[in-house]
Write a protein that holds these residues in place. Structure first.
Motif, PDB file in Angstrom:
ATOM      1  N   ASP A  29       0.819  -1.209   0.000  1.00 20.47           N
ATOM      2  CA  ASP A  29       0.000   0.000   0.000  1.00 20.47           C
ATOM      3  C   ASP A  29       0.855   1.262   0.000  1.00 20.47           C
ATOM      4  O   ASP A  29       1.898   1.330   0.649  1.00 20.47           O
ATOM      5  CB  ASP A  29      -0.918   0.032   1.233  1.00 20.47           C
ATOM      6  CG  ASP A  29      -2.169  -0.804   1.015  1.00 20.47           C
ATOM      7  OD1 ASP A  29      -2.279  -1.423  -0.064  1.00 20.47           O
ATOM      8  OD2 ASP A  29      -3.024  -0.841   1.920  1.00 20.47           O
ATOM      9  N   ALA A  30       0.377   2.264  -0.714  1.00 16.69           N
ATOM     10  CA  ALA A  30       1.037   3.575  -0.712  1.00 16.69           C
ATOM     11  C   ALA A  30       0.903   4.210   0.666  1.00 16.69           C
ATOM     12  O   ALA A  30      -0.056   3.972   1.396  1.00 16.69           O
ATOM     13  CB  ALA A  30       0.403   4.475  -1.775  1.00 16.69           C
ATOM     14  N   TYR A  72       6.690  10.510   1.636  1.00 13.11           N
ATOM     15  CA  TYR A  72       5.587   9.857   0.924  1.00 13.11           C
ATOM     16  C   TYR A  72       6.098   8.555   0.314  1.00 13.11           C
ATOM     17  O   TYR A  72       7.301   8.322   0.208  1.00 13.11           O
ATOM     18  CB  TYR A  72       5.051  10.772  -0.185  1.00 13.11           C
ATOM     19  CG  TYR A  72       6.033  10.955  -1.317  1.00 13.11           C
ATOM     20  CD1 TYR A  72       5.989  10.130  -2.447  1.00 13.11           C
ATOM     21  CD2 TYR A  72       7.041  11.916  -1.248  1.00 13.11           C
ATOM     22  CE1 TYR A  72       6.923  10.270  -3.468  1.00 13.11           C
ATOM     23  CE2 TYR A  72       7.977  12.057  -2.266  1.00 13.11           C
ATOM     24  CZ  TYR A  72       7.904  11.232  -3.374  1.00 13.11           C
ATOM     25  OH  TYR A  72       8.834  11.362  -4.381  1.00 13.11           O
ATOM     26  N   SER A  73       5.157   7.699  -0.096  1.00 10.19           N
ATOM     27  CA  SER A  73       5.510   6.479  -0.822  1.00 10.19           C
ATOM     28  C   SER A  73       4.367   6.119  -1.752  1.00 10.19           C
ATOM     29  O   SER A  73       3.208   6.061  -1.322  1.00 10.19           O
ATOM     30  CB  SER A  73       5.776   5.321   0.138  1.00 10.19           C
ATOM     31  OG  SER A  73       5.938   4.106  -0.597  1.00 10.19           O
ATOM     32  N   VAL A  74       4.692   5.885  -3.001  1.00 13.52           N
ATOM     33  CA  VAL A  74       3.671   5.450  -3.952  1.00 13.52           C
ATOM     34  C   VAL A  74       3.431   3.948  -3.836  1.00 13.52           C
ATOM     35  O   VAL A  74       2.573   3.385  -4.514  1.00 13.52           O
ATOM     36  CB  VAL A  74       4.083   5.806  -5.403  1.00 13.52           C
ATOM     37  CG1 VAL A  74       4.201   7.302  -5.574  1.00 13.52           C
ATOM     38  CG2 VAL A  74       5.386   5.109  -5.784  1.00 13.52           C
ATOM     39  N   GLY A  75       4.172   3.291  -2.956  1.00 13.44           N
ATOM     40  CA  GLY A  75       4.108   1.844  -2.776  1.00 13.44           C
ATOM     41  C   GLY A  75       5.490   1.253  -2.943  1.00 13.44           C
ATOM     42  O   GLY A  75       6.298   1.753  -3.714  1.00 13.44           O
ATOM     43  N   ASP A  97      -2.673  10.277   2.809  1.00 11.47           N
ATOM     44  CA  ASP A  97      -2.132  11.626   2.618  1.00 11.47           C
ATOM     45  C   ASP A  97      -0.641  11.610   2.288  1.00 11.47           C
ATOM     46  O   ASP A  97      -0.034  12.668   2.079  1.00 11.47           O
ATOM     47  CB  ASP A  97      -2.357  12.475   3.880  1.00 11.47           C
ATOM     48  CG  ASP A  97      -3.830  12.765   4.115  1.00 11.47           C
ATOM     49  OD1 ASP A  97      -4.579  12.871   3.135  1.00 11.47           O
ATOM     50  OD2 ASP A  97      -4.226  12.871   5.300  1.00 11.47           O
ATOM     51  N   HIS A  98      -0.049  10.414   2.262  1.00 16.59           N
ATOM     52  CA  HIS A  98       1.389  10.265   1.990  1.00 16.59           C
ATOM     53  C   HIS A  98       1.631   9.396   0.753  1.00 16.59           C
ATOM     54  O   HIS A  98       2.685   8.791   0.629  1.00 16.59           O
ATOM     55  CB  HIS A  98       2.086   9.618   3.183  1.00 16.59           C
ATOM     56  CG  HIS A  98       2.085  10.446   4.425  1.00 16.59           C
ATOM     57  ND1 HIS A  98       3.148  11.241   4.798  1.00 16.59           N
ATOM     58  CD2 HIS A  98       1.141  10.596   5.392  1.00 16.59           C
ATOM     59  CE1 HIS A  98       2.866  11.848   5.950  1.00 16.59           C
ATOM     60  NE2 HIS A  98       1.658  11.476   6.332  1.00 16.59           N
ATOM     61  N   ALA A  99       0.660   9.349  -0.154  1.00 12.46           N
ATOM     62  CA  ALA A  99       0.708   8.376  -1.242  1.00 12.46           C
ATOM     63  C   ALA A  99       1.366   8.894  -2.518  1.00 12.46           C
ATOM     64  O   ALA A  99       1.542   8.131  -3.462  1.00 12.46           O
ATOM     65  CB  ALA A  99      -0.713   7.905  -1.561  1.00 12.46           C
ATOM     66  N   SER A 100       1.754  10.161  -2.552  1.00 19.20           N
ATOM     67  CA  SER A 100       2.295  10.711  -3.793  1.00 19.20           C
ATOM     68  C   SER A 100       3.085  11.982  -3.515  1.00 19.20           C
ATOM     69  O   SER A 100       2.784  12.713  -2.565  1.00 19.20           O
ATOM     70  CB  SER A 100       1.144  11.023  -4.762  1.00 19.20           C
ATOM     71  OG  SER A 100       1.570  11.825  -5.835  1.00 19.20           O
TER      72      SER A 100
END
Length: 220
Positions: A29-30, A72-75, A97-100
């Motif tokens: 998960d991101a 952040y992390s896109v996954g 809120d940290h996905a991109s």
């Protein structure tokens, strides 16, 4: 060893170690990462065809941490998430809120990023564009008296003021503005930090009461 690796889905952390392609499972998960830095029960990688598609299920005990502030992390994150660009921030406890990188916000002009907060620039400082990690100082002789109370007074180089001829900037650091030159002194141009002395044998009797009496060599 793998002959090739394909990133088919979030969670791939593929790298080369000693010229060997290696696959390490990252969080699927991101917005999540693994504090331990590794996944104890990764979804198996497909290595039969020389490809690597592996991830750590977000329900696993290893993938428990939301990305820290300003990351952040896109996954696919393992022991840490990616950092926002300098001057940008994310402050949230929600993984979504940290996905991109697009979710990294920028402080507006007049503000700079200090830790996770947008702070107004201080005395003698301004910042004209968004997303800055520090403020710029007014040019020599320029000042902004406001001490971080109003961002609109710090969002342009034009906010820097300059003392008129006959006066000088006595102390930009404390917000003091302009002081009229003292007796025996003058300054013929604006934006100065000191006054000039009258030539030998000449004087100016006014004691800092009227700048117009100190704005030309002819006042001596």
């Amino acid at each position: 060893s793998f002959t090739s690796c394909t990133a088919e889905a979030n969670g791939d952390d593929i790298y080369t170690s000693s010229s060997t392609l290696t696959c390490t499972a990252g969080c699927n998960d991101a917005g999540m990462y693994m504090p331990s830095g590794s996944c104890t029960s990764p979804v198996a990688a497909d290595i039969n065809s020389g490809t690597c598609v592996s991830y750590c299920a977000s329900s696993a005990s290893d993938c428990t941490a939301v990305c820290e502030d300003n990351t952040y992390s896109v996954g696919g994150a393992t022991s840490a998430c990616d950092s926002c660009d300098s001057g940008k921030y994310i402050v949230s406890d929600e993984a979504s809120d940290h996905a991109s990188a697009d979710q990294c916000s920028s402080c507006s002009p007049g503000y700079y990023l200090k830790g996770t907060d947008c702070e107004i620039c201080g005395i003698g400082e301004y910042v004209a564009s968004s997303g800055q990690a520090s403020c710029d100082s007014c040019p020599t002789g320029g000042y902004i008296a406001d001490n971080a109370t109003n961002a609109t007074l710090h969002d342009s180089l034009n906010d820097c003021k300059f003392c008129p001829a006959g006066s000088y900037l006595s102390d930009a650091n404390t917000g003091r503005t302009c002081t009229v030159c003292g007796s025996g002194k003058y300054v013929a141009s604006s934006g100065q930090t000191s006054c000039d002395s009258c030539p030998a044998g000449k004087y100016n009797a006014d004691k800092s009461t009227d700048a117009s009496l100190h704005d030309s060599l002819d006042d001596c």
